[in-house]
Design an enzyme around this catalytic site. Structure first.
Site, PDB file in Angstrom:
ATOM      1  N   LYS A  53       0.843  -1.207   0.000  1.00  0.00           N
ATOM      2  CA  LYS A  53       0.000   0.000   0.000  1.00  0.00           C
ATOM      3  C   LYS A  53       0.879   1.259   0.000  1.00  0.00           C
ATOM      4  O   LYS A  53       0.603   2.215  -0.718  1.00  0.00           O
ATOM      5  CB  LYS A  53      -0.935  -0.016   1.216  1.00  0.00           C
ATOM      6  CG  LYS A  53      -2.041  -1.050   1.072  1.00  0.00           C
ATOM      7  CD  LYS A  53      -2.794  -1.322   2.366  1.00  0.00           C
ATOM      8  CE  LYS A  53      -3.739  -2.514   2.151  1.00  0.00           C
ATOM      9  NZ  LYS A  53      -4.368  -2.992   3.390  1.00  0.00           N
ATOM     10  N   GLN A  97      -4.966  -1.869   9.512  1.00  0.00           N
ATOM     11  CA  GLN A  97      -4.678  -3.177   8.908  1.00  0.00           C
ATOM     12  C   GLN A  97      -5.227  -4.276   9.817  1.00  0.00           C
ATOM     13  O   GLN A  97      -4.841  -4.381  10.975  1.00  0.00           O
ATOM     14  CB  GLN A  97      -3.161  -3.325   8.698  1.00  0.00           C
ATOM     15  CG  GLN A  97      -2.759  -4.583   7.960  1.00  0.00           C
ATOM     16  CD  GLN A  97      -3.280  -4.613   6.514  1.00  0.00           C
ATOM     17  OE1 GLN A  97      -3.238  -3.621   5.796  1.00  0.00           O
ATOM     18  NE2 GLN A  97      -3.802  -5.753   6.099  1.00  0.00           N
ATOM     19  N   ASP A 120     -11.617   2.403   3.831  1.00  0.00           N
ATOM     20  CA  ASP A 120     -11.845   0.955   3.730  1.00  0.00           C
ATOM     21  C   ASP A 120     -13.349   0.649   3.722  1.00  0.00           C
ATOM     22  O   ASP A 120     -13.755  -0.467   3.431  1.00  0.00           O
ATOM     23  CB  ASP A 120     -11.211   0.244   4.939  1.00  0.00           C
ATOM     24  CG  ASP A 120      -9.966  -0.531   4.566  1.00  0.00           C
ATOM     25  OD1 ASP A 120      -9.775  -0.777   3.359  1.00  0.00           O
ATOM     26  OD2 ASP A 120      -9.210  -0.896   5.480  1.00  0.00           O
TER      27      ASP A 120
END
Ligand code: NAD
Length: 281
Positions: A53, A97, A120
């Site tokens: 990322k 994460q 997200d």
């Protein structure tokens, strides 16, 4: 002849377009999109995902910062960091994460993110908005899957879509998004009594179970489109999906490989959501 749905190539195309968009955003508004990633603990897989990322941000001109926190960090400290990032003007997207260590309440952490920065799309407000048909963001992996189907001009409307896996990250939101595309959706999971009976019905089969070899050729309808979301690491570190790729290729009309299918698209969609978040401030 089966068509290989090349997520790597599509992701590259998306990145090229995004790069121009980001340049324009800089020139017209003086804004560079910014993404903050919070990584707790030292899981090797999570570290690889975070590094990918970071690299993607770098290549596009997205500002990124990674907060690497110890495995045994207290929940309060993560919440304090999120509160800080919520206020920080140069950060437009915040990503935790997952998975988090078991002593941390993941839902509490996700709910602390400013929904406008929840790139997200895991925050309850954003999940609810998506459910009700007023989306702010779409979650990256399901969005990447829909993009693959659309860019390869695979018709979704009216088709039987079977999704194996019902996680909050992939299966459940994907089902909502497939409904939005007018598919007839079936969700299968670990308690499904006869998985093969369900998968054989699918015009489009999407598998996100995290079980290597779960889907064999006898479970595929002739000519079906197969999207393999699974990422399984073999003994020598090699990657495999949930689908028996070689054999299923003989039955399916189109299939995503692992690696090089859904994975690169997930990251491209994260970049897209972060850029959109920066544009919408
Ligand atoms: P998860 O473990 O949260 O959920 C797995 C789901 O699969 C569960 O709903 C479970 O009911 C179902 N399942 C498990 N075994 C099954 C079986 N034998 N039969 C039927 N259903 C079964 O996993 P997740 O976070 O949704 O991830 C799933 C897989 O996708 C993992 O391999 C993960 O690494 C991968 N993944 C890939 C990407 C990507 O970008 N390519 C993104 C997210 C997750």
């Amino acid at each position: 002849m089966v068509k290989i749905l090349d997520g790597k190539k599509l992701a590259e195309e998306i990145r090229v377009a995004l790069k121009l968009e980001i340049l324009e955003l800089g020139e017209k508004k003086g804004i560079a999109p910014g993404l903050a990633v919070i990584l707790v603990g030292d899981s090797v897989a999570s570290q690889i995902y975070v590094r990918n990322k970071e690299r993607a941000c770098e290549s596009l001109g997205i500002f990124s910062e990674v907060h690497r926190l110890a495995e045994n960090i207290e929940e309060e400290k993560i919440l304090a960091l999120i509160a800080e990032l919520n206020e920080k003007n140069e950060i437009h997207g915040i990503l935790i994460q997952l998975p988090l260590p078991s002593h941390i309440d993941s839902q509490k952490i996700i709910s602390a993110i400013d929904p406008k920065k929840d790139v997200d799309c895991f925050h309850p407000e954003n999940v609810g908005r998506m459910f009700l048909g007023d989306p702010r963001f779409f979650p990256c992996t399901p969005l990447g899957i829909v993009e693959i189907l659309k860019r390869y001009e695979i018709k979704i409307s009216g088709k039987k879509v079977v999704i194996v896996g019902r996680s909050n990250i992939v299966g459940k939101p994907l089902a909502m998004m497939m409904l939005r595309e007018n598919a007839t959706v079936t969700m299968a999971h670990s308690k499904t009594e006869n998985l093969k009976e369900e998968t054989l019905r699918a015009n489009i089969l999407i598998v996100a179970a995290g079980r290597a070899g779960l889907i064999t050729a006898d479970m595929i309808k002739q000519g079906a489109v197969v999207i393999d979301v699974g990422i399984n690491r073999g003994e020598n570190g090699e990657l495999a999906g949930d689908v028996d790729f070689e054999k299923v290729c003989k039955i399916a009309s189109a299939i995503t490989p692992v690696p090089g299918g859904v994975g690169p698209m997930t990251i491209a969609m994260l970049m897209k959501n972060t850029t959109a978040a920066a544009k919408n401030i």
